[in-house]
Design an enzyme around this catalytic site. Structure first.
Site, PDB file in Angstrom:
ATOM      1  N   CYS A   2       0.858  -1.185   0.000  1.00  0.00           N
ATOM      2  CA  CYS A   2       0.000   0.000   0.000  1.00  0.00           C
ATOM      3  C   CYS A   2       0.892   1.233   0.000  1.00  0.00           C
ATOM      4  O   CYS A   2       2.115   1.131   0.048  1.00  0.00           O
ATOM      5  CB  CYS A   2      -0.900   0.011   1.237  1.00  0.00           C
ATOM      6  N   SER A 302       6.422  -1.346 -16.427  1.00  0.00           N
ATOM      7  CA  SER A 302       7.468  -1.783 -15.507  1.00  0.00           C
ATOM      8  C   SER A 302       8.715  -2.299 -16.209  1.00  0.00           C
ATOM      9  O   SER A 302       9.800  -2.297 -15.626  1.00  0.00           O
ATOM     10  CB  SER A 302       6.925  -2.847 -14.551  1.00  0.00           C
ATOM     11  N   ASP A 365       9.659  -7.136 -15.747  1.00  0.00           N
ATOM     12  CA  ASP A 365      10.239  -7.126 -14.402  1.00  0.00           C
ATOM     13  C   ASP A 365      10.221  -8.500 -13.751  1.00  0.00           C
ATOM     14  O   ASP A 365      11.145  -8.879 -13.037  1.00  0.00           O
ATOM     15  CB  ASP A 365       9.487  -6.132 -13.511  1.00  0.00           C
ATOM     16  N   CYS A 401       4.877 -14.586  -0.777  1.00  0.00           N
ATOM     17  CA  CYS A 401       5.267 -13.495   0.117  1.00  0.00           C
ATOM     18  C   CYS A 401       4.245 -13.381   1.233  1.00  0.00           C
ATOM     19  O   CYS A 401       3.042 -13.417   0.986  1.00  0.00           O
ATOM     20  CB  CYS A 401       5.334 -12.173  -0.654  1.00  0.00           C
ATOM     21  N   CYS A 453      10.962 -14.507  -1.628  1.00  0.00           N
ATOM     22  CA  CYS A 453      10.169 -15.012  -2.758  1.00  0.00           C
ATOM     23  C   CYS A 453      11.031 -15.694  -3.812  1.00  0.00           C
ATOM     24  O   CYS A 453      10.526 -16.495  -4.605  1.00  0.00           O
ATOM     25  CB  CYS A 453       9.333 -13.893  -3.369  1.00  0.00           C
TER      26      CYS A 453
END
Length: 471
Positions: A2, A302, A365, A401, A453
């Site tokens: 966030c 990205s 990405d 994650c 991750c």
């Protein structure tokens, strides 16, 4: 993941409009909901709803949010659904009056803490772990008149990622967890002190960057003064990879995905330029996975900076082979797979004149589930590409994650049970190449990173039952 943004105006000016602009600059961090809470020194006023910042707030709404202290939040759900009840800031009653809390991150022990609080009679209005933090703080404030002591006692119970803004009637407090998972920084101008998830929002408001809040640091802003407190406990050393680069903060585990994907390219995190990191990633990727091709094209947005670096290093010309519809949000952070797949078709359109008859290198990405990549590759082939090669600016994502990024369950992660060759075949490319773990760490230039991750090694204890539940 966030975005949070706070302001303390020492000239007692209304801050709601500036918070609105700050949240707008952080919109890339969450698109599902937004909220603002303000204090006029006596009362807290707040409004939150589902939608983009521009949809949630109109001039009339902002004019009703009086106050010289304020915090705001843009939401991207990892715990809790899309309901307005899960939007932030949360406002709760305490022995100090109402307090408002905005949180970026996820706790790994939120379920246990929630059960304990429910057994003690607490009733929750949302399904988020952010409200768990708020209710824990309410209990600690009953035990002491020292706000900082109460906050420290609350934080001792938390395991996981939390960058926090806590607003009392007369003060603003910012917290970055001891691992430093999520970024948080301070800025100021002639009238205000700012707290932001990224410094790009400070630039938007023409504020001067002051410093990054350090892992385990509590910043208290009261009467126009910035006071720093440190948590009186540390965390275990976490070094999942042996690469000869420095640590910025000993024991920290800052999310590497901030540099790879989430942060805006014009942001700087803990003194490291996100743009420069992504450019270096592209160059290292070209060295690690060379290919004979005619065109290097990013998967926007990205992949743009990675592709520029790849093109510079390889000498293959850079072209925009895919054009993005700017009115479609980020597909990775949409909450359901159906929404993600529809968004891909709405979001990207191939440029046939660039792709037709060409050997094309697509640069992105990361690959999480692989469904988006497969659709894009199919789109490029339909536009006439002779060959399609995929280069990824991140190692294979093999583990979920638990700190605030929606990376699905382990069985949904395409790299968790497939080789690179199998992934390439599933996506439909002629070749695929992932950045190495060592290349990633060298490109970022620090080794105090959370790499869970891509390694499966977590910097905190994670409840094994929770892992099994997500798998």
């Amino acid at each position: 993941m966030c975005g949070i943004f706070g302001i303390y105006s020492y000239e007692r000016l209304n801050v709601a409009k500036k918070i609105y602009y700050g949240l707008f600059a952080l919109q890339h961090r969450g698109q599902e909901g937004a909220g603002i809470a303000t204090s006029d020194g006596k009362n807290i006023h707040y409004y939150k709803n589902i939608g983009l910042v521009t949809d949630v707030f109109k001039n009339e709404t902002l004019q009703n949010l009086f106050g010289y202290i304020g915090i705001g939040h843009v939401r991207y759900s990892t715990t809790g659904g899309k309901a307005v009840e899960n939007c932030q800031p949360f406002v709760v009653k305490s022995s100090f009056g109402n307090i408002a809390i905005a949180h970026n991150g996820d706790l790994v022990n939120s379920d246990e803490l929630r059960r304990e609080l429910e057994m003690k009679g607490h009733i929750f209005t949302s399904s988020t772990d952010s409200e768990v933090i708020a209710q824990l703080l309410v209990r600690e404030l009953l035990k002491t008149s020292d706000k900082i002591e109460a906050i420290k006692n609350t934080l001792k119970k938390l395991v996981g990622a939390y960058s926090l803004l806590i607003m009392f009637n007369d003060s603003l407090i910012a917290v970055r967890d001891p691992w430093g998972f999520k970024p948080l920084c301070i800025g100021r101008d002639e009238s205000n002190i700012y707290i932001s998830s990224e410094d790009c929002a400070l630039t938007t408001l023409d504020a001067e960057f002051v410093k990054d809040i350090e892992p385990g640091e509590i910043i208290e802003i009261k009467d126009g003064e910035i006071i720093s407190h440190k948590l009186d406990y540390g965390v275990s050393e976490y070094n999942p990879v042996n690469v000869d680069v420095p640590c910025i903060y000993r024991g920290a585990a800052t999310c590497m995905f901030e540099y790879v994907y989430f942060a805006r390219p014009d942001s700087t995190i803990d003194g490291i330029s996100v743009y420069k990191v992504r450019k270096r990633i592209g160059k290292i990727l070209a060295k690690e996975h060379p290919v004979d091709a005619d065109v290097v094209s990013p998967i926007p947005d990205s992949g743009v900076t990675f592709a520029l670096g790849f093109s510079e290093e390889s000498g293959i010309p850079y072209y925009e082979g895919l054009i993005k519809n700017r009115y479609v949000g980020r597909t990775f952070i949409l909450p359901s797979q159906n929404e993600r797949e529809l968004a891909v078709r709405l979001k990207l359109s191939p440029v046939k004149s660039v792709l037709e008859g060409k050997r094309v290198v697509l640069v992105d990405d990361s690959i999480v589930r692989g469904t988006t990549s497969r659709r894009i590759v199919n789109m490029v082939r339909k536009a006439g590409a002779k060959e399609v090669h995929l280069r990824i600016g991140c190692p294979k994502i093999i583990s979920p994650c638990y700190y605030g990024i929606d990376m699905a369950t382990k069985k949904e992660l395409i790299a968790s049970n497939k080789t690179e060759e199998e992934i390439g075949k599933a996506i439909g490319v002629d070749s695929i190449g992932y950045l190495s773990l060592e290349g990633l760490v060298k490109a970022i230039g620090r080794k105090d990173l959370c790499l869970a991750c891509v390694t499966g090694k977590y910097p905190t204890e994670v409840n094994f039952e929770k892992i099994l539940g997500r798998e």
